[in-house]
Design a protein around this motif. Structure first.
Motif, PDB file in Angstrom:
ATOM      1  N   ASP A 182      10.133  20.787  99.865  1.00  0.00           N
ATOM      2  CA  ASP A 182      11.486  20.264 100.048  1.00  0.00           C
ATOM      3  C   ASP A 182      11.802  21.034 101.511  1.00  0.00           C
ATOM      4  OD1 ASP A 182      14.194  19.530 100.125  1.00  0.00           O
ATOM      5  OD2 ASP A 182      14.145  19.233  98.081  1.00  0.00           O
ATOM      6  N   HIS A 184      14.589  21.485 103.027  1.00  0.00           N
ATOM      7  CA  HIS A 184      15.912  21.767 102.580  1.00  0.00           C
ATOM      8  C   HIS A 184      16.265  22.757 100.956  1.00  0.00           C
ATOM      9  CE1 HIS A 184      20.036  20.573 102.585  1.00  0.00           C
ATOM     10  NE2 HIS A 184      20.450  20.028 101.459  1.00  0.00           N
ATOM     11  N   ARG A 185      15.704  22.687 100.767  1.00  0.00           N
ATOM     12  CA  ARG A 185      15.343  23.364  99.308  1.00  0.00           C
ATOM     13  C   ARG A 185      15.278  24.792  99.211  1.00  0.00           C
ATOM     14  NH1 ARG A 185      14.598  21.917  93.150  1.00  0.00           N
ATOM     15  NH2 ARG A 185      15.786  23.358  92.991  1.00  0.00           N
ATOM     16  N   CYS A 186      14.250  24.531 100.471  1.00  0.00           N
ATOM     17  CA  CYS A 186      13.400  25.762 100.385  1.00  0.00           C
ATOM     18  C   CYS A 186      13.839  26.515 101.585  1.00  0.00           C
ATOM     19  CB  CYS A 186      11.891  25.772 100.582  1.00  0.00           C
ATOM     20  SG  CYS A 186      11.547  25.850  98.231  1.00  0.00           S
ATOM     21  N   GLN A 187      15.273  27.255 101.954  1.00  0.00           N
ATOM     22  CA  GLN A 187      14.832  27.033 103.009  1.00  0.00           C
ATOM     23  C   GLN A 187      15.861  28.629 103.307  1.00  0.00           C
ATOM     24  OE1 GLN A 187      18.938  25.682 105.712  1.00  0.00           O
ATOM     25  NE2 GLN A 187      19.032  24.516 103.907  1.00  0.00           N
ATOM     26  N   HIS A 284      13.027  27.014  88.695  1.00  0.00           N
ATOM     27  CA  HIS A 284      12.057  26.868  90.091  1.00  0.00           C
ATOM     28  C   HIS A 284      13.121  27.470  91.356  1.00  0.00           C
ATOM     29  CE1 HIS A 284      11.525  24.198  94.111  1.00  0.00           C
ATOM     30  NE2 HIS A 284      10.554  24.772  93.991  1.00  0.00           N
ATOM     31  N   ASP A 285      14.992  26.840  90.469  1.00  0.00           N
ATOM     32  CA  ASP A 285      16.435  27.610  92.191  1.00  0.00           C
ATOM     33  C   ASP A 285      15.933  28.843  92.184  1.00  0.00           C
ATOM     34  OD1 ASP A 285      16.798  27.081  88.728  1.00  0.00           O
ATOM     35  OD2 ASP A 285      18.371  28.460  89.847  1.00  0.00           O
ATOM     36  N   ILE A 288      12.904  29.818  94.384  1.00  0.00           N
ATOM     37  CA  ILE A 288      13.348  29.897  95.456  1.00  0.00           C
ATOM     38  C   ILE A 288      14.782  31.745  96.148  1.00  0.00           C
ATOM     39  CG2 ILE A 288      15.169  28.171  97.420  1.00  0.00           C
ATOM     40  CD1 ILE A 288      14.253  25.964  95.657  1.00  0.00           C
ATOM     41  N   GLU A 312       6.081  27.287  99.915  1.00  0.00           N
ATOM     42  CA  GLU A 312       7.743  27.570 100.078  1.00  0.00           C
ATOM     43  C   GLU A 312       8.156  28.622 100.402  1.00  0.00           C
ATOM     44  OE1 GLU A 312       8.536  24.184  95.906  1.00  0.00           O
ATOM     45  OE2 GLU A 312       8.481  26.179  95.594  1.00  0.00           O
ATOM     46  N   CYS A 316      10.867  29.127 103.345  1.00  0.00           N
ATOM     47  CA  CYS A 316      11.869  30.376 103.299  1.00  0.00           C
ATOM     48  C   CYS A 316      12.253  31.260 104.056  1.00  0.00           C
ATOM     49  CB  CYS A 316      12.216  30.661 101.636  1.00  0.00           C
ATOM     50  SG  CYS A 316      12.841  29.601 100.285  1.00  0.00           S
TER      51      CYS A 316
END
Length: 401
Positions: A182, A184-187, A284-285, A288, A312, A316
């Motif tokens: 993902d 979008h979440r992992c950026q 998970h958050d 990240i 991931e 990021c």
């Protein structure tokens, strides 16, 4: 359309796919021994639990798991009719007898890992003693996968390296598509922060070396990492080490003395406890945020299945040093989007860690290329589109390729 996903401990690698199909209007059911995460709108078909080896031999274990899965599937079909497609992990025997329940339903297999006595994880440690009994055990473990592959209409392996382990005679059936990251979440997030258990807050301005594994053990290079960390800590008083992972055993075997690898390596290296932060298995958050503040992420692995964590971290925008082993060659190009290092050489790893910390600003293009690699080859939306196309094609009577 109806699909049954099969995994010993759901949802496993199918978590994103299951939610994606359910959102698209599919009736999604999970056939499993246990469901580790409750997914909205997705049903669980629970099969009886089979005690794993060494409680029983592998051959019996695979047969028992397969028969229990087949009987659970048969009961489901009797009540609701056949699904349009079944997609399952082939590693534990769960799909062995699916064709005997559903002679006409398209079957797809998830091909994660095929065992070898040389050239892969077994025998990678120079101290491993690969006996005849061990070689025979590996063949027995592969037997369930070969029996299943014969019955499948198609299969998916997450990386080219993992596919290459399977016999060439089945390569025409096995496509390559990752489960998806993902992005979008992992950026990247330059404003991210991570609060440590002692209350200290770390940000991207700090010198933070991160390491993540399900459990802290040799398969994921934990001893090598700790030895390198201790050497770097002596050279660089500002470096902080943040580690996420449990003290159990995910792969390989537990130590005979009963000690955890964390305790063993802390005693061996004598690294200052105030410099190294063990977070355990975290949400998970939080993972990240670890990747987003990381000055340098370390990923070491035996020639074994590729972890989501390194992908991931790259998504990021982390600078990554990975082991020069087969799984990492599918996404790391040395000095282009990351660095490769000898799995066993803690001196070389410490030197590369020191170099990366000293040249953080110079490595910005490398970070950008790391994220671009994930966007181009591992992005969740692209991977889901490819998987869904295959599933829909088979379900509608099309060809598997």
């Amino acid at each position: 359309m109806k699909i049954v996903l099969v995994h010993r401990h759901g949802p496993g690698q199918f978590v994103h796919l299951a939610c994606h199909l359910a959102d698209a209007g599919w009736q999604v059911s999970f056939l499993c021994e246990a469901m580790n995460v409750r997914l909205p709108g997705i049903r669980t078909l629970r099969q009886p639990v089979t005690a794993p080896p060494p409680a029983i031999p592998f051959a019996q274990y695979h047969q028992d798991v397969g028969l229990k899965a087949a009987r659970t599937l048969e009961s489901h079909v009797r009540e609701e009719g056949a699904p349009d497609v079944v997609y399952g992990h082939i590693g534990w025997g769960s799909m062995m007898f699916a064709r005997d329940v559903l002679p006409k339903t398209p079957l797809i297999g998830y091909c994660e890992h095929y065992y070898h006595a040389t050239g892969r994880d077994v025998g990678f440690d120079p101290d491993d003693d690969i006996t005849l009994a061990k070689r025979a055990q590996l063949r027995v473990r592969n037997a369930a996968q070969l029996t299943t592959l014969d019955q499948l209409d198609a299969a998916i392996s997450p990386t080219k390296w993992q596919k290459s382990a399977f016999p060439a005679a089945y390569h025409h059936k096995i496509g390559v598509c990752h489960d998806g990251i993902d992005t979008h979440r992992c950026q990247p997030n330059p404003n991210a922060s991570l609060t440590l258990p002692d209350g200290r807050v770390l940000t991207a301005r700090d010198q933070v070396i991160t390491y993540v594994a399900r459990d802290l053990e040799p398969y994921r290079g934990f001893p090598t990492f700790m030895r390198a960390a201790a050497k770097l800590a002596q050279q660089n008083p500002d470096a902080q080490f943040v580690i996420a992972g449990g003290d159990g055993v995910s792969y390989g075997q537990a130590r005979k003395d009963g000690r955890t690898w964390r305790d063993v390596m802390m005693a061996e290296t004598q690294i200052d406890p105030s410099r190294i932060h063990f977070l355990g298995q975290i949400r998970h958050d939080q993972l990240i945020r670890m990747y987003q503040i990381s000055s340098l992420h370390i990923y070491l692995t035996y020639p074994f299945v590729l972890s989501w964590s390194v992908l991931e971290a790259m998504a990021c925008g982390a600078r990554v040093i990975a082991s020069d082993t087969g799984p990492c060659h599918d996404m790391i190009r040395d000095r282009q989007n990351g660095f490769l290092t000898d799995f066993w050489d803690s001196d070389a790893l410490a030197m590369k860690m020191a170099f990366c910390l000293a040249h953080r600003d110079d490595l910005t293009p490398l970070r950008e290329r790391a994220r671009k690699t994930i966007l181009n080859h591992f992005d969740l939306r692209r991977c889901l589109d490819r998987q869904t196309t295959l599933i829909e094609n088979l379900a509608s009577g099309g060809k598997s390729r």
